[in-house]
Scaffold this active site. Structure first.
Site, PDB file in Angstrom:
ATOM      1  N   CYS A 136       0.872  -1.178   0.000  1.00 40.32           N
ATOM      2  CA  CYS A 136       0.000   0.000   0.000  1.00 40.32           C
ATOM      3  C   CYS A 136       0.910   1.229   0.000  1.00 40.32           C
ATOM      4  O   CYS A 136       2.121   1.130   0.082  1.00 40.32           O
ATOM      5  CB  CYS A 136      -0.862   0.019   1.254  1.00 40.32           C
ATOM      6  SG  CYS A 136      -1.843  -1.450   1.477  1.00 40.32           S
ATOM      7  N   LYS A 190       8.147 -14.379 -22.419  1.00 35.37           N
ATOM      8  CA  LYS A 190       8.815 -13.152 -21.968  1.00 35.37           C
ATOM      9  C   LYS A 190       9.577 -12.523 -23.133  1.00 35.37           C
ATOM     10  O   LYS A 190       9.542 -11.333 -23.359  1.00 35.37           O
ATOM     11  CB  LYS A 190       9.773 -13.470 -20.807  1.00 35.37           C
ATOM     12  CG  LYS A 190       9.060 -13.763 -19.517  1.00 35.37           C
ATOM     13  CD  LYS A 190       8.580 -12.520 -18.837  1.00 35.37           C
ATOM     14  CE  LYS A 190       7.147 -12.263 -18.585  1.00 35.37           C
ATOM     15  NZ  LYS A 190       6.079 -13.113 -18.709  1.00 35.37           N
ATOM     16  N   ASN A 237       1.030   0.172   6.141  1.00 42.72           N
ATOM     17  CA  ASN A 237       1.411  -0.613   4.964  1.00 42.72           C
ATOM     18  C   ASN A 237       2.187  -1.808   5.474  1.00 42.72           C
ATOM     19  O   ASN A 237       3.166  -1.663   6.201  1.00 42.72           O
ATOM     20  CB  ASN A 237       2.288   0.210   4.015  1.00 42.72           C
ATOM     21  CG  ASN A 237       2.885  -0.674   2.931  1.00 42.72           C
ATOM     22  OD1 ASN A 237       2.243  -1.627   2.506  1.00 42.72           O
ATOM     23  ND2 ASN A 237       4.105  -0.385   2.527  1.00 42.72           N
ATOM     24  N   HIS A 259      10.768 -33.924 -34.840  1.00 42.45           N
ATOM     25  CA  HIS A 259       9.549 -34.231 -35.596  1.00 42.45           C
ATOM     26  C   HIS A 259       9.114 -33.075 -36.463  1.00 42.45           C
ATOM     27  O   HIS A 259       7.933 -32.928 -36.771  1.00 42.45           O
ATOM     28  CB  HIS A 259       8.431 -34.651 -34.621  1.00 42.45           C
ATOM     29  CG  HIS A 259       8.791 -35.874 -33.846  1.00 42.45           C
ATOM     30  ND1 HIS A 259       8.817 -37.141 -34.394  1.00 42.45           N
ATOM     31  CD2 HIS A 259       9.233 -36.018 -32.565  1.00 42.45           C
ATOM     32  CE1 HIS A 259       9.208 -38.009 -33.490  1.00 42.45           C
ATOM     33  NE2 HIS A 259       9.475 -37.370 -32.364  1.00 42.45           N
ATOM     34  N   GLU A 285       6.885 -11.151 -25.858  1.00 43.32           N
ATOM     35  CA  GLU A 285       5.937 -10.075 -25.544  1.00 43.32           C
ATOM     36  C   GLU A 285       6.621  -8.735 -25.289  1.00 43.32           C
ATOM     37  O   GLU A 285       5.991  -7.698 -25.439  1.00 43.32           O
ATOM     38  CB  GLU A 285       5.033 -10.452 -24.376  1.00 43.32           C
ATOM     39  CG  GLU A 285       5.687 -10.616 -23.038  1.00 43.32           C
ATOM     40  CD  GLU A 285       4.640 -10.911 -21.952  1.00 43.32           C
ATOM     41  OE1 GLU A 285       3.501 -10.457 -22.044  1.00 43.32           O
ATOM     42  OE2 GLU A 285       4.999 -11.619 -20.994  1.00 43.32           O
ATOM     43  N   LYS A 325      -2.509  -5.255 -19.489  1.00 39.54           N
ATOM     44  CA  LYS A 325      -2.123  -5.968 -18.256  1.00 39.54           C
ATOM     45  C   LYS A 325      -3.164  -7.029 -17.912  1.00 39.54           C
ATOM     46  O   LYS A 325      -2.836  -8.092 -17.430  1.00 39.54           O
ATOM     47  CB  LYS A 325      -1.969  -4.986 -17.086  1.00 39.54           C
ATOM     48  CG  LYS A 325      -1.492  -5.633 -15.798  1.00 39.54           C
ATOM     49  CD  LYS A 325      -0.166  -6.349 -15.983  1.00 39.54           C
ATOM     50  CE  LYS A 325       0.235  -7.144 -14.764  1.00 39.54           C
ATOM     51  NZ  LYS A 325       1.369  -8.059 -15.007  1.00 39.54           N
TER      52      LYS A 325
HETATM   53  C1  AGP Z   1       2.270 -12.535 -19.136  1.00 46.46           C
HETATM   54  O1  AGP Z   1       3.469 -11.794 -19.045  1.00 46.46           O
HETATM   55  C2  AGP Z   1       1.195 -11.758 -19.839  1.00 46.46           C
HETATM   56  N1  AGP Z   1       0.995 -10.494 -19.245  1.00 46.46           N
HETATM   57  C3  AGP Z   1      -0.085 -12.566 -20.003  1.00 46.46           C
HETATM   58  O2  AGP Z   1       0.228 -13.776 -20.638  1.00 46.46           O
HETATM   59  C4  AGP Z   1      -0.816 -12.913 -18.692  1.00 46.46           C
HETATM   60  O3  AGP Z   1      -0.085 -13.871 -17.964  1.00 46.46           O
HETATM   61  C5  AGP Z   1      -2.191 -13.503 -19.073  1.00 46.46           C
HETATM   62  O4  AGP Z   1      -2.910 -12.528 -19.792  1.00 46.46           O
HETATM   63  C6  AGP Z   1      -3.003 -13.938 -17.853  1.00 46.46           C
HETATM   64  O5  AGP Z   1      -3.301 -12.813 -17.065  1.00 46.46           O
HETATM   65  P1  AGP Z   1      -3.912 -13.074 -15.590  1.00 46.46           P
HETATM   66  O6  AGP Z   1      -2.865 -13.817 -14.838  1.00 46.46           O
HETATM   67  O7  AGP Z   1      -4.195 -11.710 -15.044  1.00 46.46           O
HETATM   68  O8  AGP Z   1      -5.152 -13.893 -15.754  1.00 46.46           O
END
Ligand code: AGP
Length: 622
Positions: free
Chosen positions: A2, A499, A112, A518, A502, A617
């Site tokens: 917090c 990682k 906090n 394969h 993205e 996010k």
């Molecule tokens: C991971 O780095 C991404 N931001 C994304 O794959 C994320 O893990 C996924 O969208 C799931 O989000 P959540 O854990 O909030 O459900």
């Protein structure tokens, strides 16, 4: 995590408190509140659910509250749903309704941190006639200070000192006493707090950004120390209530850097918060060397009846499931399926009534994962959420929830929440194994002891991050990167590859090492980077063979393996070594260099690490 602020001086406090909280909103944003007092008068408290803007609107940006001394708080719920009554500040008296308005209380405060023994303290206070209006550990702490203040009548220092000796956990505590106008009293253990000073004004905050606008001269209060903050003056005391002297420090950071704790990006800050996130998540259930799932709500009887587990998630949370399946099946001998939520929700899944469906989600709002939860519930199957955001949709709708304690995660690319989810899974798997009799007392204790070494081992890996930075710069212009591994190492490869993709926008694939021949191995050509994850002892040689097959076709090999496996240098062009822990838990360590690889390549490519293109996010739409 917090954010707390405080101000005492010659100006009106409320606007300054709100401006400070706005700089700390990254630390928590599900509810907020301030308490302001004018001279000898009682404190007036205003608290609201939701973002800080709601509080600002309710208080006309602070202009509606009069007074030159006040405290404030923006919340990231750990105990108690995000709502008005659980919002801080909390008071020692009883609150009608939500606790806003002028309060007839001796002590008003914000906090906090996490009070680990708040239940036992609450029981003690109830016996002494205290009543509680909220579900928070903070209200317990404030009432405990009040209890000692009234019982011993030796003033704020003594009341705080006695409270600190009883409290177990972490706290940055800020309180105002009715009998001590114009003073803010603070106490600290493990949670961050700084105290700024300027002419005849003083400022308290969880972090530098909140006060940088007013002063760069700050005191860093130490652990188990107390301070009296008044107009332009700060006095420090130790736990024995002796006064101690402190040096004033000049802050050199700029405002933006300060919000990230001095790191260039939130992602790197959060990578470094992983030891604490993992430790706090473990301590959520590990008490005195044993796992206690009572807060999660799973009883031993229920655990014994479960016939199978289906783990459902998206993205990195799904990768947690991919790693956890091996741990659960090894330790608890329960069949585990791992499903992508976007697939699960539409396949009319066949579930045994005695299955357990575990939904993993940092945000608790991912549309596909929420829909999967509802699909599982529609089939009458018990559901458990592993969620980071208290009070989120998945947390509220799942039958049971295990909250990860990673705190707010701002970077789109998850790191600390992923690691915290892993720890939650390990604790569940160990407890399931022990309750179902597939691991004995000795193995149970050994595995828990292994878990307890993980935070420090993560710290040790991070201390050597520059070596990864050097290597990453060599591949910043790569076109294709392959991550390969077997078993848990395949699950680790999945997360390493995501990682990379993205945040650096480089095409990458994670592949089960034994599957390469394969088809996919046709893609390997000169200087293609192949990262082999080699943490699983029983599969080590097999994966090395697959790496050699890639090398024969021109690949540049990087290995990720435990200290001691030095012979791998005969095969790999570059190796990053990590400390060893029980193979079941190696994901938590091997993922760190892979997070760093993605991060440093993204930085080398000049990309927006914290907000990569096309992503959000939390994916709250299909
Ligand atoms: C991971 O780095 C991404 N931001 C994304 O794959 C994320 O893990 C996924 O969208 C799931 O989000 P959540 O854990 O909030 O459900």
């Amino acid at each position: 995590m917090c954010g707390i602020v405080g101000y005492v001086g010659k100006r009106q406090a409320a606007p300054i408190l709100l401006q400070g909280l706005a700089k700390l909103e990254y630390r928590g944003y599900d509810s907020a509140g301030i308490a302001v007092r004018d001279g000898e008068g009682q404190a007036e408290v205003v608290k609201t659910k939701g973002r800080l803007s709601v509080l600002a609107e309710k208080t006309d940006n602070g202009n509606a509250l009069k007074g030159t001394c006040g405290i404030g708080h923006t919340r990231w719920a750990t105990h108690g749903e995000p709502n008005q009554k659980n919002a801080h500040p909390h008071v020692s008296g009883n609150c009608k309704g939500s606790g806003s308005g002028v309060v007839e209380s001796e002590v008003v405060g914000v906090h906090n941190g996490i009070i680990e023994n708040f239940v036992e303290l609450k029981e003690k206070l109830l016996k002494h006639g205290y009543q509680f209006y909220s579900d928070t550990d903070t209200e317990v702490a404030i009432k405990l200070v009040d209890y000692y203040y009234k019982k011993y009548k030796m003033g704020p220092i003594d009341a705080l000192s006695k409270s600190m000796m009883r409290i177990r956990g972490s706290y940055a505590l800020e309180v105002m006493f009715k009998d001590h106008p114009g003073e803010i009293w603070v106490a600290r253990k493990d949670s961050p707090m700084i105290i700024g000073i300027k002419d005849d004004e003083a400022f308290v905050a969880s972090d530098v950004p909140a006060i940088l606008k007013y002063t760069r001269s700050v005191y860093y209060i130490g652990n188990l120390e107390i301070a009296k903050v008044s107009q332009g003056e700060v006095h420090f005391y130790n736990l024995d209530t002796d006064e101690i002297q402190k040096e004033l420090t000049e802050i050199t950071w700029d405002a933006e850097a300060a919000e990230k704790g001095g790191f260039e990006h939130f992602m790197m800050k959060e990578i470094h918060e992983q030891p604490k996130a993992v430790l706090d998540t473990m301590n959520k259930v590990v008490k005195d060397g044993k796992i206690d799932l009572s807060e999660v709500g799973l009883t031993d009887e229920e655990i014994k009846e479960i016939t199978g587990i289906t783990i459902v998630a998206c993205g990195s949370a799904w990768h947690v499931g991919m790693a956890a399946q091996y741990v659960f099946e090894d330790l608890a001998r329960i069949p585990v399926r791992v499903e992508l939520a976007s697939e699960f929700r539409y396949r009319d899944p066949i579930l045994d009534p005695k299955n357990l469906v575990i939904i993993v989600s940092q945000s608790g709002e991912t549309a596909d994962s929420l829909a999967a939860l509802r699909e599982a519930k529609s089939k009458g199957v018990k559901t458990l959420g592993i969620v980071n955001v208290v009070g989120s949709s998945i947390a509220r709708e799942a039958d049971n929830v295990y909250y990860t304690m990673a705190g707010p995660e701002i970077a789109v690319a998850t790191t600390k929440a992923y690691s915290a989810q892993l720890m939650a899974m390990y604790c569940l798997a160990i407890q399931f194994g022990f309750v179902r009799g597939t691991i004995d007392e000795k193995e149970y204790s050994r595995l828990i002891s292994e878990l307890e070494t993980i935070p420090d081992k993560i710290t040790r890996i991070l201390s050597d991050k520059e070596r990864i930075q050097w290597f990453a710069a060599k591949f910043a212009d790569a076109h294709d990167v392959f991550f390969i591994g077997r078993g848990i190492d395949y699950a680790i490869s999945l997360e390493g590859s995501l990682k990379m993709k993205e945040i650096s926008y480089i095409h990458s694939e994670a592949y089960a090492a034994g599957e390469l021949k394969h088809g996919t191995i046709s893609l390997i050509e000169d200087n293609t980077l192949v990262i082999g994850v080699l943490t699983q002892s029983k599969l080590y040689e097999k994966t090395v063979s697959n790496m050699v097959e890639c090398k024969a076709r021109g690949a540049y090999l990087m290995g990720v393996t435990g200290y001691g496996n030095y012979s791998i240098e005969d095969t790999c062009n570059f190796v990053t070594y990590i400390p060893k822990v029980d193979d079941h838990f190696m994901t938590s360590l091997a993922v760190i260099p892979l997070q760093l690889m993605g991060y440093y390549i993204s930085v080398a490519r000049g990309l927006d690490v914290d907000k990569p293109r096309n992503l959000a996010k939390s994916v709250t739409v299909e």
